[in-house]
Design an enzyme around this catalytic site. Structure first.
Site, short mmCIF file in Angstrom:
data_model
loop_
_atom_site.label_atom_id
_atom_site.label_comp_id
_atom_site.label_asym_id
_atom_site.label_seq_id
_atom_site.Cartn_x
_atom_site.Cartn_y
_atom_site.Cartn_z
N LYS A 1 8.84 -0.75 5.42
CA LYS A 1 8.35 0.58 5.08
C LYS A 1 9.46 1.41 4.46
CE LYS A 1 5.62 4.42 6.81
NZ LYS A 1 4.79 4.92 7.92
N GLY B 1 0.82 -1.20 0.00
CA GLY B 1 0.00 0.00 0.00
C GLY B 1 0.85 1.25 0.00
N GLY C 1 1.26 5.27 1.35
CA GLY C 1 0.88 6.16 2.44
C GLY C 1 1.46 7.54 2.23
N ASP D 1 -2.18 9.91 15.58
CA ASP D 1 -2.88 9.77 14.30
C ASP D 1 -3.76 8.52 14.32
OD1 ASP D 1 -3.59 10.63 11.78
OD2 ASP D 1 -1.98 9.57 10.77
#
Length: 544
Positions: A49, A27, A29, A147
């Site tokens: 990441k 994905g 981000g 967040d």
């Protein structure tokens, strides 16, 4: 999350830090890409990441971004909990940090809401209880997430709930890595104190959890507006619309969404109440309403309001005694209090009459306060809009009205509404069947929305079932564009050797539910259609 084949092929040949072989993207981000990778050293799949600094970003900003990523890994690694994603390693490649973490197979809460719509209160409460458990572990380690939102809550295939992406987390005692005045996080999930630039605390994460729970059961964020600035203003100044689907979860949401952090529902109480709702129980509406036990009362938490002390009542004087005003103060206290209440009521009534007179004298065409033909939102009683009905062909979401004129003259954002009407372009057809699309009965639906931008989901439905063009469709209204659009449709259904009488209407399911008027039509087949083993496919409807 869907994989990007192009990115996957480009990344498949890359090996990070000599051990993490990139297999494909999971994905995208705000800070880069999360890859599915294989740890060649331990022989297991992990998530890695990657951060990509935007082109043209100053070196100081790039270094600041990388420092934030390293802090994410450090913050998450400090929290050891089953509901927090596990960080394995922080590697450096090409001068950039790469974070290797646990690979959680499943969906994010935002993906789940997009696929299934609003969740039942019990399921939302179960997810919320797991998230607040993760937050309690993080707060005990001195870490703030900052967040908390549906996109950062993962629901694993085995049912485990995982809080991830501590990318903008802060650690107690660490120096701030954000510029002065910079807003970090998603505006609609931001706590009021953070929107005002004040120092956040654990209560700020709990506010975000309250917004998450509201979004999960209602299918929409309580404070989202057209722009980030208006969203932040709503977070600070506006009361959230009363939830309609929250059920037993409503008191918990109300306790978490209190503007004052000191009055917000604490984490331990929130987890207790959420697990109660998740098990099918009902929390009390307000702890302050509970009757005190004869034993010493427990210490009052900061989010509970202190009930007013009972007024003592003096016994009547004994016969033959002389009455003394100084000996009975409670008898004079009640009339004074009643008089004060009466005077306050008179003042409120005079103010209301003055406001009503001003409104009547200053209205021009009966639509003052509305914009672009929309309805003015809010009233003194928070009036709800009319419920959608098939005869009216219009609808808007129910719930509490917005505030108008409060907080320095800010106007409330009107609630969304949709009106739809159907008219016949050709009401009948007679000839050989199946009728061609250019001659078949045709209809036009006209949609009018209260405000833009918005996407309207609709479908055509006949009285006998599905139409010739089944399925839900989307009509998009762009920001700044017209609030009225139309969509055309043709009905090519027929009955061999007979006349088909039917009617068609439009159903809208988003952003509100509403049904249009019905329009009758007829299709007469002059001759039977030739025999065939396959049914003729319906002609596509003309585009709007």
């Amino acid at each position: 999350m869907s994989e990007d084949p192009g990115s996957g092929e480009a990344g498949a040949a890359r090996v990070i830090a000599g051990r993490y072989r990139l297999l494909g993207p999971l994905g995208e981000g705000g800070m880069g890409t999360v890859w599915r990778a294989r740890d060649d050293t331990l022989g297991r799949e992990v998530a890695v990441k990657e951060v990509r600094a935007p082109a043209g970003l100053p070196t100081s900003e790039v270094e600041r971004m990388y420092a934030r990523l390293e802090r994410e890994a450090w913050a998450a690694a400090r929290v050891s909990h089953r509901n927090v994603v596990t960080v394995y390693d922080v590697a450096t490649q090409d001068g950039r940090p790469w974070v290797a973490m646990e690979l959680v197979r499943g969906l994010s809460l935002s993906d789940l809401l997009d696929a299934e719509g609003p969740l039942p209160p019990r399921r939302a409460a179960h997810i919320g209880a797991e998230v607040v458990s993760a937050l309690r572990a993080a707060h005990e380690a001195g870490v703030l997430h900052r967040d908390v939102k549906p996109g950062n809550v993962l629901i694993a295939n085995d049912g485990r709930i995982v809080l991830t992406d501590f990318g903008i987390a802060t650690v107690e005692g660490s120096s701030a890595l954000t510029m002065t005045g910079e807003v970090v996080g998603s505006p609609e999930f931001l706590a009021p104190e953070r929107a005002l630039g004040r120092t956040p605390g654990p209560e700020s994460d709990l506010w975000s959890l309250g917004v998450l729970l509201y979004t999960a059961v209602e299918g929409r964020s309580p404070f989202r507006q057209d722009t980030p600035l208006s969203t932040l203003r709503a977070v600070v100044d506006e009361a959230f619309p009363a939830p309609r689907r929250a059920g037993a979860l409503a008191p918990v949401i109300e306790g978490l969404l209190r503007k004052d952090p000191a009055e917000r529902l604490p984490a331990d109480a929130a987890e207790r109440e959420l697990r109660l709702v998740g098990a099918g129980g009902t929390p009390r509406a307000d702890p302050a309403s509970a009757s005190p036990a004869p034993a010493p009362a427990p210490a009052r938490t900061s989010w509970q309001r202190t009930p007013p002390a009972p007024v003592p009542v003096s016994p009547p004087p004994e016969p033959g005694t002389t009455y003394s005003p100084a000996a009975d103060t409670t008898r004079t206290e009640r009339p004074r209090r009643s008089l004060a209440v009466l005077l306050a009521g008179v003042v409120v009534l005079l103010l209301a009459l003055g406001a009503l007179t001003y409104a009547l004298l200053n209205r021009d065409d009966g639509s003052a306060g509305s914009k672009g033909g929309g309805h003015a939102a809010g009233s003194a009683s928070g009036g709800a809009s009319a419920s959608p009905s098939r005869s009216s062909g219009s609808g808007s979401p129910s719930g509490g009205g917005g505030k108008a004129g409060a907080g320095g003259g800010h106007s409330a954002t009107p609630r969304q509404s949709v009106r739809v009407g159907v008219a016949a372009v050709r009401g009948s057809y007679s000839g050989t069947c199946p009728p061609p699309g250019s001659a078949a009965p045709a209809f036009r639906a006209t949609f009018t929305v209260g405000r833009v931008p918005v996407d309207v989901e609709y479908r055509w439905v006949t009285a006998s079932g599905e139409s010739s063009d089944p399925g839900w469709k989307t009509l998009s209204f762009a920001s700044g564009g017209s609030r009225t659009k139309s969509a055309d449709h043709a009905e090519t259904g027929y009955t061999d050797g007979a006349t088909l009488h039917n009617e068609v209407h439009v159903e809208v399911r988003g952003p509100v539910r509403v049904t249009s008027n019905s329009v009758s039509y007829a299709v007469t087949c002059a001759t039977a259609s030739p025999t065939s083993t396959t049914s003729p496919s319906p002609s596509p409807s003309p585009s709007s």
